[in-house]
Design an enzyme around this catalytic site. Sequence first.
Site, PDB file in Angstrom:
ATOM      1  N   TYR A 161       2.920   8.962   4.675  1.00 58.30           N
ATOM      2  CA  TYR A 161       4.048   8.518   5.499  1.00 58.30           C
ATOM      3  C   TYR A 161       5.065   9.628   5.757  1.00 58.30           C
ATOM      4  O   TYR A 161       6.011   9.437   6.513  1.00 58.30           O
ATOM      5  CB  TYR A 161       4.782   7.355   4.820  1.00 58.30           C
ATOM      6  CG  TYR A 161       4.149   6.030   5.119  1.00 58.30           C
ATOM      7  CD1 TYR A 161       2.906   5.729   4.578  1.00 58.30           C
ATOM      8  CD2 TYR A 161       4.773   5.089   5.920  1.00 58.30           C
ATOM      9  CE1 TYR A 161       2.300   4.513   4.840  1.00 58.30           C
ATOM     10  CE2 TYR A 161       4.175   3.875   6.191  1.00 58.30           C
ATOM     11  CZ  TYR A 161       2.943   3.595   5.646  1.00 58.30           C
ATOM     12  OH  TYR A 161       2.350   2.393   5.901  1.00 58.30           O
ATOM     13  N   ASP A 216      -9.005   0.101  -5.040  1.00 57.28           N
ATOM     14  CA  ASP A 216      -9.987  -0.859  -4.516  1.00 57.28           C
ATOM     15  C   ASP A 216     -10.244  -1.969  -5.531  1.00 57.28           C
ATOM     16  O   ASP A 216     -10.345  -3.153  -5.170  1.00 57.28           O
ATOM     17  CB  ASP A 216     -11.292  -0.169  -4.089  1.00 57.28           C
ATOM     18  CG  ASP A 216     -11.762   0.892  -5.060  1.00 57.28           C
ATOM     19  OD1 ASP A 216     -10.911   1.479  -5.745  1.00 57.28           O
ATOM     20  OD2 ASP A 216     -12.970   1.137  -5.151  1.00 57.28           O
ATOM     21  N   ASP A 222       1.700  -0.322   0.956  1.00 53.27           N
ATOM     22  CA  ASP A 222       1.719  -0.963   2.268  1.00 53.27           C
ATOM     23  C   ASP A 222       0.595  -1.990   2.345  1.00 53.27           C
ATOM     24  O   ASP A 222       0.806  -3.153   2.709  1.00 53.27           O
ATOM     25  CB  ASP A 222       1.527   0.124   3.333  1.00 53.27           C
ATOM     26  CG  ASP A 222       1.772  -0.395   4.731  1.00 53.27           C
ATOM     27  OD1 ASP A 222       2.418  -1.445   4.862  1.00 53.27           O
ATOM     28  OD2 ASP A 222       1.314   0.246   5.694  1.00 53.27           O
TER      29      ASP A 222
END
Length: 416
Positions: free
Chosen positions: A159, A280, A304
């Site tokens: 970001y 994951d 996010d």
Amino acid sequence: MEKVIYTPPPDGEIIQESKGRRQVPDKPVIPFIEGDGIGPDIWAAARRVWEAAIAITYKGRREIKWMEILCGEKATASGLPALPPETLEAIRKYRVAIKGPLTTPVGGGLRSLNVSLRQELDLYACVRPVHYYQGTPAPVKQPEKLNVVIFRENTEDVYAGIEWQAGSREAKMLADFVNRELKTPLSSEAGIGIKPITRRNTHRIVKAAIQYALEHQCPSVTLVHKGNIMKYTEGAFRDWGYEIAAQEFGEQTISEKALWEEHQGKLPANRILIKDRIADAMFQQVLLRPDEYSVLATPNLNGDYISDACAAQVGGLGMAPGANIGNGMALFEATHGTAPKYAGQDKVNPGSLLLSGVMMLEYLGWAEAGRAIQTALEKTILSKVVTYDLARQLLGAREVHCSEFADAIIKELSLI
Ligand code: NAP
């Protein structure tokens, strides 16, 4: 461009911070940004509920003195920049502010007003609690088992916006440098992004997560990373997370390794467990074993993804609150966007902004008023009086407007 002068309400006071302690007066000035699109609708609804809860809880002793500040379309319509410097100054001065959603101007030079606000004010922690409200339609069988607070690092990772388009001069220069100087093969045709993760910024987000866990007696803090693949960024996030836990909270925390090696897996009293999970696997864990997780600390991108996935699990983004918190400063916000197709229709769910205000009340030390709102909101949903987004998933629901939903919550508040 014009300048703007904000005049605070005459009888409002400024929130002070001294030696890390917040001093909140009974009538604090709180700047607000109404927001674009559906912003005015949800703002009007949520404000009425907050004011009712404060009036009922504190019987006139406490009151928020609102001061509107401009940002986004309302600013540009007044001939101001989309993010006026005076708006940033007001948030710095008054320390606590709240905002509705903002449209990202296309081609205006700013990547996103939301990202700019977070970066300019160094609001490094994006805090998103995910809690199930009884009666909310949800896609899993036991949504109430998920009750987590996500601390997402807000200022770095991919970001940071350091990236170059495939074929650009910069991308080719960088590929050339990596090939020639670092002897690492990299295609000169690649688009390239850089993912910075620093010890300093990891320390402060993990520290904020542990402090929250201590204050709220949470059993664990989980570092969510993809360090098996990105060893020097996400792997470092994990290592630096454990490092700050040991350095600053050695007496109050215990790592999962020490738990098994020294305590046969039994958590000693008054200790918070610090564990880590690969990202994951974490997405499976929140679905399969949600009640084993409490506070999550994540780099920016993982945060996010996981915060939206968790919000969906308990009934969707329309109800997900958020806050951006820095040192001595906080900006609370609805987590969804401006939903332009519904603007001005008094239609959407004000829940996200409303619950962000509940977080704000807790931050102010006015948690009783916040809890009253949560109870009233839950009762309203259980009575199946809801906005369109919940009504379409709820058999036998009565669909009401945004403002009517606020009326129903206020009615429940008056009955508590
Ligand atoms: P969005 O505004 O979040 O809307 C996407 C969909 O989410 C809506 O069409 C609606 O779904 C649902 N939704 C959003 N808010 C809702 C609410 N309060 N109640 C019920 N349903 C709600 O996302 P977008 O259309 O991608 O973005 C629009 C603009 O918002 C863009 O300019 C974007 O940059 C901006 N944005 C701002 C923020 C922020 O300020 N924090 C965040 C994200 C996006 P249905 O169509 O299914 O009813």
